[in-house]
Design a protein around this motif. Structure first.
Motif, PDB file in Angstrom:
ATOM      1  N   VAL A  95      43.279 -24.448  25.369  1.00  0.00           N
ATOM      2  CA  VAL A  95      41.924 -24.795  25.789  1.00  0.00           C
ATOM      3  C   VAL A  95      41.232 -23.600  26.437  1.00  0.00           C
ATOM      4  O   VAL A  95      40.010 -23.454  26.346  1.00  0.00           O
ATOM      5  CB  VAL A  95      41.921 -26.006  26.743  1.00  0.00           C
ATOM      6  CG1 VAL A  95      42.320 -27.263  26.005  1.00  0.00           C
ATOM      7  CG2 VAL A  95      42.829 -25.786  27.944  1.00  0.00           C
ATOM      8  N   THR A  96      42.008 -22.730  27.072  1.00  0.00           N
ATOM      9  CA  THR A  96      41.410 -21.529  27.660  1.00  0.00           C
ATOM     10  C   THR A  96      40.867 -20.611  26.574  1.00  0.00           C
ATOM     11  O   THR A  96      39.744 -20.100  26.683  1.00  0.00           O
ATOM     12  CB  THR A  96      42.453 -20.776  28.515  1.00  0.00           C
ATOM     13  OG1 THR A  96      42.944 -21.644  29.537  1.00  0.00           O
ATOM     14  CG2 THR A  96      41.826 -19.546  29.155  1.00  0.00           C
ATOM     15  N   PHE A  97      41.634 -20.417  25.508  1.00  0.00           N
ATOM     16  CA  PHE A  97      41.143 -19.590  24.408  1.00  0.00           C
ATOM     17  C   PHE A  97      39.969 -20.254  23.696  1.00  0.00           C
ATOM     18  O   PHE A  97      39.071 -19.576  23.191  1.00  0.00           O
ATOM     19  CB  PHE A  97      42.269 -19.278  23.426  1.00  0.00           C
ATOM     20  CG  PHE A  97      43.197 -18.201  23.910  1.00  0.00           C
ATOM     21  CD1 PHE A  97      42.748 -16.898  24.052  1.00  0.00           C
ATOM     22  CD2 PHE A  97      44.510 -18.487  24.248  1.00  0.00           C
ATOM     23  CE1 PHE A  97      43.590 -15.898  24.518  1.00  0.00           C
ATOM     24  CE2 PHE A  97      45.362 -17.503  24.702  1.00  0.00           C
ATOM     25  CZ  PHE A  97      44.898 -16.203  24.845  1.00  0.00           C
ATOM     26  N   GLU A  98      39.956 -21.583  23.657  1.00  0.00           N
ATOM     27  CA  GLU A  98      38.799 -22.269  23.072  1.00  0.00           C
ATOM     28  C   GLU A  98      37.550 -21.991  23.892  1.00  0.00           C
ATOM     29  O   GLU A  98      36.464 -21.800  23.343  1.00  0.00           O
ATOM     30  CB  GLU A  98      39.052 -23.778  22.998  1.00  0.00           C
ATOM     31  CG  GLU A  98      37.915 -24.523  22.311  1.00  0.00           C
ATOM     32  CD  GLU A  98      38.153 -26.021  22.202  1.00  0.00           C
ATOM     33  OE1 GLU A  98      37.209 -26.731  21.797  1.00  0.00           O
ATOM     34  OE2 GLU A  98      39.260 -26.482  22.521  1.00  0.00           O
ATOM     35  N   ASP A 101      36.271 -18.736  22.903  1.00  0.00           N
ATOM     36  CA  ASP A 101      35.594 -18.849  21.613  1.00  0.00           C
ATOM     37  C   ASP A 101      34.190 -19.423  21.779  1.00  0.00           C
ATOM     38  O   ASP A 101      33.284 -19.113  21.001  1.00  0.00           O
ATOM     39  CB  ASP A 101      36.393 -19.737  20.654  1.00  0.00           C
ATOM     40  CG  ASP A 101      37.675 -19.069  20.176  1.00  0.00           C
ATOM     41  OD1 ASP A 101      37.762 -17.826  20.244  1.00  0.00           O
ATOM     42  OD2 ASP A 101      38.590 -19.796  19.741  1.00  0.00           O
ATOM     43  N   ARG A 102      34.002 -20.284  22.771  1.00  0.00           N
ATOM     44  CA  ARG A 102      32.697 -20.921  22.988  1.00  0.00           C
ATOM     45  C   ARG A 102      31.733 -20.038  23.765  1.00  0.00           C
ATOM     46  O   ARG A 102      30.561 -20.380  23.901  1.00  0.00           O
ATOM     47  CB  ARG A 102      32.877 -22.238  23.748  1.00  0.00           C
ATOM     48  CG  ARG A 102      33.743 -23.284  23.057  1.00  0.00           C
ATOM     49  CD  ARG A 102      33.056 -23.943  21.879  1.00  0.00           C
ATOM     50  NE  ARG A 102      33.895 -25.007  21.345  1.00  0.00           N
ATOM     51  CZ  ARG A 102      33.792 -26.289  21.668  1.00  0.00           C
ATOM     52  NH1 ARG A 102      32.870 -26.677  22.540  1.00  0.00           N
ATOM     53  NH2 ARG A 102      34.586 -27.189  21.124  1.00  0.00           N
ATOM     54  N   GLY A 103      32.232 -18.935  24.338  1.00  0.00           N
ATOM     55  CA  GLY A 103      31.309 -18.029  25.014  1.00  0.00           C
ATOM     56  C   GLY A 103      31.729 -17.546  26.385  1.00  0.00           C
ATOM     57  O   GLY A 103      31.071 -16.680  26.958  1.00  0.00           O
ATOM     58  N   ALA A 104      32.800 -18.107  26.979  1.00  0.00           N
ATOM     59  CA  ALA A 104      33.285 -17.589  28.261  1.00  0.00           C
ATOM     60  C   ALA A 104      33.712 -16.136  28.079  1.00  0.00           C
ATOM     61  O   ALA A 104      34.214 -15.756  27.025  1.00  0.00           O
ATOM     62  CB  ALA A 104      34.455 -18.425  28.767  1.00  0.00           C
ATOM     63  N   VAL A 105      33.527 -15.322  29.118  1.00  0.00           N
ATOM     64  CA  VAL A 105      33.796 -13.892  28.969  1.00  0.00           C
ATOM     65  C   VAL A 105      35.208 -13.502  29.381  1.00  0.00           C
ATOM     66  O   VAL A 105      35.729 -12.473  28.958  1.00  0.00           O
ATOM     67  CB  VAL A 105      32.767 -13.045  29.759  1.00  0.00           C
ATOM     68  CG1 VAL A 105      31.360 -13.307  29.251  1.00  0.00           C
ATOM     69  CG2 VAL A 105      32.849 -13.309  31.251  1.00  0.00           C
ATOM     70  N   ASP A 106      35.864 -14.332  30.206  1.00  0.00           N
ATOM     71  CA  ASP A 106      37.214 -13.992  30.661  1.00  0.00           C
ATOM     72  C   ASP A 106      37.788 -15.210  31.367  1.00  0.00           C
ATOM     73  O   ASP A 106      37.113 -16.230  31.527  1.00  0.00           O
ATOM     74  CB  ASP A 106      37.179 -12.790  31.605  1.00  0.00           C
ATOM     75  CG  ASP A 106      38.518 -12.045  31.686  1.00  0.00           C
ATOM     76  OD1 ASP A 106      39.498 -12.516  31.072  1.00  0.00           O
ATOM     77  OD2 ASP A 106      38.579 -11.015  32.376  1.00  0.00           O
ATOM     78  N   PHE A 107      39.038 -15.110  31.803  1.00  0.00           N
ATOM     79  CA  PHE A 107      39.641 -16.200  32.556  1.00  0.00           C
ATOM     80  C   PHE A 107      40.609 -15.635  33.576  1.00  0.00           C
ATOM     81  O   PHE A 107      41.059 -14.501  33.489  1.00  0.00           O
ATOM     82  CB  PHE A 107      40.344 -17.192  31.621  1.00  0.00           C
ATOM     83  CG  PHE A 107      41.588 -16.647  30.965  1.00  0.00           C
ATOM     84  CD1 PHE A 107      42.840 -16.837  31.544  1.00  0.00           C
ATOM     85  CD2 PHE A 107      41.510 -15.947  29.774  1.00  0.00           C
ATOM     86  CE1 PHE A 107      43.979 -16.338  30.938  1.00  0.00           C
ATOM     87  CE2 PHE A 107      42.646 -15.454  29.162  1.00  0.00           C
ATOM     88  CZ  PHE A 107      43.889 -15.637  29.752  1.00  0.00           C
ATOM     89  N   VAL A 108      40.927 -16.470  34.551  1.00  0.00           N
ATOM     90  CA  VAL A 108      41.887 -16.109  35.589  1.00  0.00           C
ATOM     91  C   VAL A 108      42.640 -17.378  35.952  1.00  0.00           C
ATOM     92  O   VAL A 108      42.111 -18.480  35.819  1.00  0.00           O
ATOM     93  CB  VAL A 108      41.167 -15.504  36.823  1.00  0.00           C
ATOM     94  CG1 VAL A 108      40.290 -16.538  37.516  1.00  0.00           C
ATOM     95  CG2 VAL A 108      42.166 -14.899  37.801  1.00  0.00           C
ATOM     96  N   THR A 109      43.893 -17.253  36.372  1.00  0.00           N
ATOM     97  CA  THR A 109      44.640 -18.437  36.765  1.00  0.00           C
ATOM     98  C   THR A 109      44.111 -18.962  38.096  1.00  0.00           C
ATOM     99  O   THR A 109      43.813 -18.192  39.010  1.00  0.00           O
ATOM    100  CB  THR A 109      46.141 -18.133  36.872  1.00  0.00           C
ATOM    101  OG1 THR A 109      46.333 -16.988  37.697  1.00  0.00           O
ATOM    102  CG2 THR A 109      46.738 -17.861  35.501  1.00  0.00           C
ATOM    103  N   LYS A 110      43.997 -20.280  38.157  1.00  0.00           N
ATOM    104  CA  LYS A 110      43.447 -20.923  39.346  1.00  0.00           C
ATOM    105  C   LYS A 110      44.379 -20.714  40.536  1.00  0.00           C
ATOM    106  O   LYS A 110      45.594 -20.878  40.408  1.00  0.00           O
ATOM    107  CB  LYS A 110      43.260 -22.413  39.071  1.00  0.00           C
ATOM    108  CG  LYS A 110      42.596 -23.178  40.209  1.00  0.00           C
ATOM    109  CD  LYS A 110      42.490 -24.662  39.898  1.00  0.00           C
ATOM    110  CE  LYS A 110      41.500 -24.918  38.799  1.00  0.00           C
ATOM    111  NZ  LYS A 110      41.212 -26.375  38.669  1.00  0.00           N
TER     112      LYS A 110
END
Length: 359
Positions: A95-98, A101-110
């Protein structure tokens, strides 16, 4: 969207009041102004439109509207860099990679709720990620091509000149990337012809638990055999390995056409682990035969010293250009230091790699 003169302005989105307060406190202690909060995706859309922040931190699982749907709406209605906060578990990787794909620029663990000795590192990582996301060029990050659904068996039309030099078989390519990198890495690896027989190492700044899923995505979207790297394994022509989150990837030796890989612990370098510098520098020492290194979009200077080592060792170096970089940080520093032989847009890097082998 650029940050204001007063610093980075953020909106925090999470259905947990406790988590919103924790994230707000961590960000404000790090110098980021939290201008508003929202408890679900629908409220997030309205809050972003009202406050026009520089960046949004977005939870994934929320009532009424989840984070993935909210990202898509925000990117349509009020384009703003969104940093996803993902639970630190492999089952959340899809879901993070999705969301990316939808437009988020990056992620970090909560961040976890408990106060531990790790909290200063968690705060530093969160603040760094927020500040990096805030300066992403959305006109670049938003240009996401639809990846192929099946493994390609040959070069994609127009992406590679058809002639692959015979000397390419057994050549090594090291690709380093950070913020904005996953989609570019997919495009570069997908554009490399399987018949080139390259040995490819990929260092994408990404937390532990997500790099294995990233490797699976790359495996499905390229003609190479891609997996997360394992300590002590050997790889040969046509194989690609992704540095695992939480470990530095080292090239130990190169014999009989195969690279032996090692995973190392140790401190973070430039605040990250895996570090691009470690893999590139070890490749410069160990690899026999043609070696090409590529430095893609990302904040900071990781990879600059590694490219310098490769250049000194007689290898070829390629940097992504400013126009196609979501963040022109790492490649810019390599270019300014004189370490990049070629500066190419994302869509021409795969062809550029093959060209280095002809030369």
């Amino acid at each position: 969207m650029s940050t204001t003169a007063g610093g980075t302005r953020a909106v925090v989105v999470d259905d947990s009041r406790f988590m919103r307060t924790l994230i707000r406190n961590l960000l404000e202690e790090g110098g980021v102004e939290v201008v508003a909060e929202a408890a679900d995706g629908e409220a997030a859309i309205e809050t972003v439109a009202e406050h026009m922040p520089d960046v949004v931190t977005m939870d994934i699982e929320m009532p009424r509207m989840n984070g993935i749907e909210a990202v898509e709406r925000i990117m349509t209605d009020s384009p703003t860099p969104v940093l996803m906060l993902s639970a630190h578990a492999e089952e959340n990787a899809d879901v993070t990679f999705e969301a990316l794909d939808r437009g988020a620029v990056d992620f970090v663990t909560k961040p976890g709720g408990e106060v531990t000795s790790e909290m200063p590192r968690v705060k530093r990582e969160l603040v760094d990620k927020v500040q990096s996301a805030a300066v992403v060029d959305l006109s670049v990050a938003g240009r996401r091509s639809s990846p192929p659904t099946a493994r390609p068996q040959a070069a994609t039309p127009g992406s590679i000149a058809p002639a692959v030099p015979a000397s390419a078989d057994g050549a090594t390519v090291v690709i380093g990337a950070s913020t904005g990198g996953p989609a570019v890495v997919e495009g570069v690896l997908g554009g490399l012809p399987p018949e080139a027989g390259l040995r490819v190492l990929i260092v994408q700044h990404m937390p532990e638990g997500f790099t294995a899923r990233f490797a699976k995505r790359l495996d499905a979207r390229s003609g190479y055999d891609v997996a997360e790297a394992r300590d002590g394994e050997r790889i040969g022509a046509g194989q690609a390995r992704v540095a695992p989150g939480g470990s530095h990837l080292v090239v130990d030796d190169d014999r009989a056409g195969q690279l032996r890989l090692r995973l190392r612990g140790g401190d973070r370098i430039h605040g990250v682990k895996p570090a691009i510098d470690v893999t590139m520098s070890s490749a410069a020492e160990a690899v026999r035969g043609p070696l090409t290194t590529v430095l893609l979009t990302g904040m900071g200077r990781d990879g600059v010293e590694g490219m310098s080592a490769v250049k000194r060792a007689g290898g070829a170096t390629v940097a992504q250009d400013e126009r196609t970089s979501a963040i022109f940080g790492m490649p810019k520093r390599a270019i300014q230091a004189g370490h990049a032989d070629e500066v190419l847009p994302a869509g021409e890097i795969a062809e550029g790699i093959v060209a280095t082998l002809r030369n």
